[in-house]
Motif scaffolding. Sequence first.
Motif, mmCIF file in Angstrom:
data_model
loop_
_atom_site.group_PDB
_atom_site.id
_atom_site.type_symbol
_atom_site.label_atom_id
_atom_site.label_comp_id
_atom_site.label_asym_id
_atom_site.label_seq_id
_atom_site.Cartn_x
_atom_site.Cartn_y
_atom_site.Cartn_z
ATOM 1 N N ARG A 31 0.821 -1.215 0.000
ATOM 2 C CA ARG A 31 0.000 0.000 0.000
ATOM 3 C C ARG A 31 0.853 1.263 0.000
ATOM 4 O O ARG A 31 0.396 2.325 -0.435
ATOM 5 N N GLN A 32 2.114 1.177 0.459
ATOM 6 C CA GLN A 32 2.976 2.357 0.539
ATOM 7 C C GLN A 32 3.796 2.580 -0.735
ATOM 8 O O GLN A 32 4.300 3.682 -0.954
ATOM 9 N N LEU A 33 3.920 1.542 -1.559
ATOM 10 C CA LEU A 33 4.700 1.677 -2.788
ATOM 11 C C LEU A 33 4.016 2.623 -3.769
ATOM 12 O O LEU A 33 2.789 2.712 -3.821
ATOM 13 N N HIS A 34 4.839 3.338 -4.531
ATOM 14 C CA HIS A 34 4.333 4.227 -5.584
ATOM 15 C C HIS A 34 4.356 3.457 -6.902
ATOM 16 O O HIS A 34 5.369 3.421 -7.604
ATOM 17 N N TRP A 35 3.240 2.850 -7.223
ATOM 18 C CA TRP A 35 3.158 2.037 -8.431
ATOM 19 C C TRP A 35 3.116 2.953 -9.651
ATOM 20 O O TRP A 35 2.448 3.986 -9.649
ATOM 21 N N PRO A 36 3.836 2.602 -10.697
ATOM 22 C CA PRO A 36 3.921 3.492 -11.863
ATOM 23 C C PRO A 36 2.584 3.560 -12.610
ATOM 24 O O PRO A 36 1.820 2.609 -12.646
ATOM 25 N N GLN A 37 2.323 4.749 -13.214
ATOM 26 C CA GLN A 37 1.146 4.925 -14.062
ATOM 27 C C GLN A 37 1.423 4.469 -15.490
ATOM 28 O O GLN A 37 0.542 3.924 -16.143
ATOM 29 N N HIS A 38 2.646 4.732 -15.968
ATOM 30 C CA HIS A 38 3.039 4.349 -17.325
ATOM 31 C C HIS A 38 4.481 3.862 -17.294
ATOM 32 O O HIS A 38 5.321 4.386 -16.547
ATOM 33 N N LEU A 39 4.787 2.887 -18.110
ATOM 34 C CA LEU A 39 6.143 2.362 -18.246
ATOM 35 C C LEU A 39 6.620 2.554 -19.677
ATOM 36 O O LEU A 39 5.796 2.600 -20.601
ATOM 37 N N PRO A 40 7.916 2.679 -19.880
ATOM 38 C CA PRO A 40 8.434 2.792 -21.262
ATOM 39 C C PRO A 40 8.007 1.594 -22.085
ATOM 40 O O PRO A 40 8.012 0.460 -21.618
ATOM 41 N N THR A 41 7.619 1.871 -23.323
ATOM 42 C CA THR A 41 7.085 0.808 -24.175
ATOM 43 C C THR A 41 8.116 0.252 -25.147
ATOM 44 O O THR A 41 7.851 -0.739 -25.821
ATOM 45 N N GLN A 42 9.314 0.894 -25.293
ATOM 46 C CA GLN A 42 10.272 0.397 -26.258
ATOM 47 C C GLN A 42 10.875 -0.916 -25.786
ATOM 48 O O GLN A 42 11.075 -1.120 -24.606
ATOM 49 N N PRO A 43 11.120 -1.830 -26.721
ATOM 50 C CA PRO A 43 11.748 -3.106 -26.334
ATOM 51 C C PRO A 43 13.173 -2.886 -25.858
ATOM 52 O O PRO A 43 13.915 -2.075 -26.412
ATOM 53 N N LEU A 44 13.531 -3.593 -24.820
ATOM 54 C CA LEU A 44 14.869 -3.454 -24.244
ATOM 55 C C LEU A 44 15.601 -4.777 -24.309
ATOM 56 O O LEU A 44 15.006 -5.845 -24.257
ATOM 57 N N THR A 45 16.908 -4.698 -24.388
ATOM 58 C CA THR A 45 17.732 -5.903 -24.430
ATOM 59 C C THR A 45 17.974 -6.390 -23.021
ATOM 60 O O THR A 45 18.334 -5.599 -22.150
#
Length: 688
Positions: free
Chosen positions: A673-687
Motif C-alpha cells: 500500500r505504501q509503494l508508488h506504483w507506476p502509471q506508465h512504463l516505457p514501451t520500447q523493447p529493451l535488451t
Amino acid sequence: MNLLHRLKHLPRDARDTLFVLAVIAWIILPQTEHLPLWCSAMTALVLLWRGWLAIQGKALPSRWWLLLLLLLACGATFYSHQTLLGRDAGVTFVVVLLALKTLEMRARRDAFVVFFLGFFALLSNFFFSQSLLTALAMVIGLLGLLTALVNQHMPVGRPPLLLAARTAGWMALLGAPLMVLLFVLFPRVAPLWGLPGDAMGGRTGLAGSMRVGTIANLALDSSVAMRIRFEGAVPPQRELYFRGPVLTTFDGSEWKPLRSAFPARMQLAGNLQVSGSPIRYEVTLEGNNHSWLPLLDATPERPDLKDYSVNMQPDLQWTSARPIGELVRFKAQAYTHFRHGPLKEELGLQDQVDLPAGFNPRTLQLALDLRRDPRYAGAEAPALVNAVLDKLRTGGYRYTLDPGVYGSHTADEFWFDRKEGFCEHIASSFVLLMRALDVPARVVTGYQGGELNPVDGFWTVRQSDAHAWAEVWMAGQGWVRVDPTSAVAPARTGSVQRLMPVRSVIAQALGAMSPGFELNLRAYWEAGNNRWNQWVLNYSQARQLTLLRSLGFTAPGWEDLSLVLIGSIVALSLLGAAWTQWDRRRRDPWLRLLHAAAARLQQAGLPVAAHTPPRQMAQALQDRAAGAAAAHAIELARIQDWLLRLEAWRYAPAVASPAHARRALGTLQREYRQLHWPQHLPTQPLTP
C-alpha cells in the motif's frame, strides 16, 4: 454465403448493435397486436434501417431526421389514441422512442439509455398479458438485455457473446432470491399490472348484451374464461350452467338487461328456493372488465370474493360494484336443484312478453297458427314449450358456427329460411316465439360445460364455451330453464363435444401424428398456466397476510409486511457481508497480494498475467525500467525488491515460526500500500 461471411467478420460495434436490435425486436414483437399498425410498421422499418447502417458501416442520420421522425410519431400517437397519456398511448410512444433511440446510439452512454428503455418496454408487455407464455418470452428478453449490458462493460476486442450471456445468467440467478423475497413480501395495495383509467381496455369475452351472431364469434376464441375446482362429486355435464347476464329487453336487433316501465315495487322478485345437497366449488376467474360473475346455477350465498362488493339480482345474476379487471379466486356454493320467480301471474311478467313492433311478422303468424291448432287450443306454457321443441327436433334445424349474416328479422330467417344457427340464434328465436305465444320468456347468457384437465383436476371453461339459453315462466313452477339448442344438438350440452374452429397447421400436424400426445401436451400446458395463475398472478395481499399469520402475527397489516420485508433484506445483506468476509479469509492472502500487484503492473502497460510468478514480474519490470528517469528507477527498484521478497516468503525454506511468517506477510501487505506504483512504463523493447 457472401452475406454470412460479412456478418461473421463485422466489427465489434456492428455485431453488438445487431444483437441489441434483435433483443429489442423480440421484446416488442408480443405487443404488435396491441399497437397501432403505423407504430409496428415504423418500428420495424427503423430497426431494419439501423441494422443496415451497422452492416454497411454508414454514418447515423442527422438530428434533423430524428426530430422529424419524433414529430411524426407524436402526431400519429395523438391521432390514434386522442391523447399522449394513459396506458395505450404511453406504450405506443415508448416503443417508438426505443426504436428511434437506436438511430443515435453512438457511444456507450447512448447504449445504456437504449438498454433501460428496453427494460421499460419489456415490463409494458405485462400491461396487456400476464400469461405464462408472456412471462417466459420476457425472461428471454431480460437475459438478452442483461447480456448486452454485460457486453458493454467488457474490455476491448471481440469477447464472445456466450461469455457475456453466461455472466448475465449468473447475475439473474444470484438476484433471483431477492426477487422472490420482494414478490412474497412487498405490500400489495392494488393489482400489480394496471393503470387507472385503462381498466376497460384490451379485454374480450361475453358481453353484457347480445346481438344475434356475437356469441358465435366467441366460439372461435379458445382462451380461458375461468377454471373451476369442485370439492367432492362433480355435477353432470348437462347441469354445468354458469349464469351470466340475463337479457329481457329486445329492440329488434339486440337483447339487453331489463328496462322496465314499471316501478321497482311492481317488478319481479327472485324468491329463490334450493333443495338437495350443496355443490362447493372454487373459481379462478380471468379478468374480463365486466361487473357480472359467471356462477353455477344457482348460487344463493355470497361468494367468498375479497376486495369486491357483490350482490345477487332478482334474476339470480351476481354482479359486482365495480368491473373485475384482474385475476380473482374465490369459493362459492351452488344448488343445481332450485326454483325461483313468482309462482302466480304478476304484472311484472308483462316485461317478459313485450315484443318490438314491426319485426318478425312470420314468427308472429307462426304463433297464431299454433294457437289455432286444436292440439294446443287453450294449452298452458309446458305444452307450448314442448311443441316448439318438437318443431326444432323434427323440422330439419341445424346447429352451426357459420350460419351467415342475419338480417333485421332474425327469428323469421331462422324459423323459415336458414333453419341453422348458433346457440344465440336458436335461443333468441325460441324466446321470441314463446313471447308471441304470450308465454313470458327471456334469454340467459353465460357458459355451459367445460373440460376436465386430468393433470391438475380443474375444469377449464373457455370463451368457446359461451352459451345462450332460455328461461320460461310457468305457473306454479316459476322460471324454468329451457335450452333449445339441446333440441337441435343434444351433444352440445350432454357431453364435452363442441363445434371447434379450424386448428392451426402445427396443431393439425401434432394431432395427425399422435392425437393422445396433442391432448396430453395441451393438458400439461393448461395445468402449468393454472399453477402460474394460482401462485403468481393470484398472489394477493390477503395471501400475504395469511402467510404472516402462519408466522405468528395475530392481526397482520401492511406495516407488518414492511417490517418483515426490511428485516429479511437486512438479514440477507448481513449474510452476504459475512459470506464475503469468510470468502476473503478462505482465499489465499498471498495469492490476493500477487493478483493485486499484477493488476497494478497491467495498468501501467506491463504485459503480465495474474498467475505470473513474482520473479518473472520483477524481471519484466527491470527490462522496462532501463529507460526510465532516475527518480522513477529508484521506485521501480523498490517494487522489484518487494516482488522478490514476496516470492521468498512463499518459496524459501521455512525457518521461521508461523507467527513470524504472519508478521512478515503483514509487512509485505503494508509495503504494497505504501509503494508508488507506476502509471506508465516505457514501451520500447529493451535488451536483457
